[in-house]
Design an enzyme around this catalytic site. Structure first.
Site, mmCIF file in Angstrom:
data_model
loop_
_atom_site.group_PDB
_atom_site.id
_atom_site.type_symbol
_atom_site.label_atom_id
_atom_site.label_comp_id
_atom_site.label_asym_id
_atom_site.label_seq_id
_atom_site.Cartn_x
_atom_site.Cartn_y
_atom_site.Cartn_z
ATOM 1 N N TYR A 50 -41.701 36.192 -19.834
ATOM 2 C CA TYR A 50 -41.229 34.818 -19.964
ATOM 3 C C TYR A 50 -39.710 34.806 -19.865
ATOM 4 O O TYR A 50 -39.044 35.809 -20.122
ATOM 5 C CB TYR A 50 -41.689 34.209 -21.288
ATOM 6 C CG TYR A 50 -43.161 33.858 -21.330
ATOM 7 C CD1 TYR A 50 -43.597 32.553 -21.146
ATOM 8 C CD2 TYR A 50 -44.123 34.832 -21.573
ATOM 9 C CE1 TYR A 50 -44.951 32.224 -21.199
ATOM 10 C CE2 TYR A 50 -45.473 34.516 -21.632
ATOM 11 C CZ TYR A 50 -45.880 33.203 -21.438
ATOM 12 O OH TYR A 50 -47.211 32.885 -21.491
ATOM 13 N N GLU A 51 -39.168 33.633 -19.508
ATOM 14 C CA GLU A 51 -37.748 33.543 -19.190
ATOM 15 C C GLU A 51 -36.838 33.790 -20.391
ATOM 16 O O GLU A 51 -35.632 33.971 -20.224
ATOM 17 C CB GLU A 51 -37.456 32.167 -18.581
ATOM 18 C CG GLU A 51 -36.180 32.111 -17.781
ATOM 19 C CD GLU A 51 -35.989 30.771 -17.106
ATOM 20 O OE1 GLU A 51 -34.833 30.357 -16.962
ATOM 21 O OE2 GLU A 51 -37.000 30.141 -16.731
ATOM 22 N N SER A 52 -37.392 33.795 -21.591
ATOM 23 C CA SER A 52 -36.586 34.076 -22.780
ATOM 24 C C SER A 52 -36.273 35.560 -22.932
ATOM 25 O O SER A 52 -35.560 35.949 -23.853
ATOM 26 C CB SER A 52 -37.313 33.573 -24.025
ATOM 27 O OG SER A 52 -38.659 34.019 -24.030
#
Length: 264
Positions: A50-52
């Site tokens: 995920y982009e986090s």
């Protein structure tokens, strides 16, 4: 068990396109549901990013956003965001970028920025985030969206992420390293690019969906693949696992947030 909804058809069809040990850069919403359904069924060792900055995350419920603590708590490790893009995505280590969008055009270009004129939009959307880089550098991308002439459009209001640009090999003449959108999964079936023109065409339908329904949901004259396949219905097992996932998610998100007490 009740019949599958179109959202469930979409999610199951998308999940089946993934494979075990696939490295997948995931968007929130339907893409996240599809990727986690694959993890709970036929692809237990799928690597979800995920982009986090969460790598190899294994959430028990679907995240509210990329900042959901469930992602970090269940990840194999968490890295700074620049490392996700430089060491994984741009280095060619992401097999699939799984994206959503508000608009997709006939060549698989995406809009997630604005509806209406950019200077005075009628709707301001979440924005690009990492989608342009994912669309450019993932080995291939899959896109999920509900179909209507407002979402599958002749002309984007804003081009956020590049698919096949103007088609006819235009993407191949750029520096983009990925192969582009290999499938657009809708609530009537699946669109895939023509091998020469790159134009999205109808290649598969859900049982009960028709070519006429598909054409009515697309703003350009939709072409058909040489063979339009019928997608196998979601199995009872797939539906049970997906519905249990959504039930856990609703229960988890209904609980009040309790912050830990900090003592001096």
């Amino acid at each position: 068990m009740s019949e599958a909804t179109r959202d469930e058809w979409m999610t199951v069809a998308a999940a089946r396109m993934l494979w075990n040990r696939c490295v997948c850069f995931v968007g929130i919403g339907l893409p996240s549901a599809a990727c986690n359904l694959a993890r709970f069924t036929h692809a237990p060792d799928i690597v979800l990013i995920y982009e986090s900055g969460t790598i190899g995350t294994r959430p028990d419920v679907l995240p509210l956003s990329i900042g959901d603590g469930e992602l970090a708590e269940t990840a194999s490790f968490v890295v700074p965001l620049p490392e996700v893009f430089s060491h994984y995505l741009q280095a060619g280590r992401v097999d699939v970028g799984f994206l959503g969008a508000a608009q997709v055009d006939r060549y698989g270009n995406l809009n997630s920025t604005v509806i209406g004129p950019y200077d005075a939009p009628t709707t301001r959307l979440p924005g690009a985030g990492g989608a342009p880089e994912i669309a450019a550098h993932a080995r291939q991308t899959f896109v999920m969206l509900k179909a209507s002439p407002r979402s599958l459009v002749e002309q984007l209001d804003f081009r956020t992420s590049a698919g096949y640009l103007d088609g006819h090999g235009a993407r191949a003449r750029t520096s983009a390293t990925g192969d582009g959108p290999r499938a657009v999964i809708t609530d009537f079936g699946i669109l895939t690019p023509h091998p020469r023109s790159d134009e999205l065409r109808l290649s598969a339908l859900y049982a009960g969906a028709t070519v006429e329904e598909a054409r009515a949901a697309v703003a350009w004259p939709l072409l058909l693949a040489e063979t339009v396949e019928t997608i196998a219905a979601p199995s009872e097992s797939e539906l049970a696992i997906l519905r249990a996932l959504h039930a856990r998610t609703r229960e988890a998100h209904a609980r009040p947030v309790v912050l830990p007490q900090v003592t001096a």
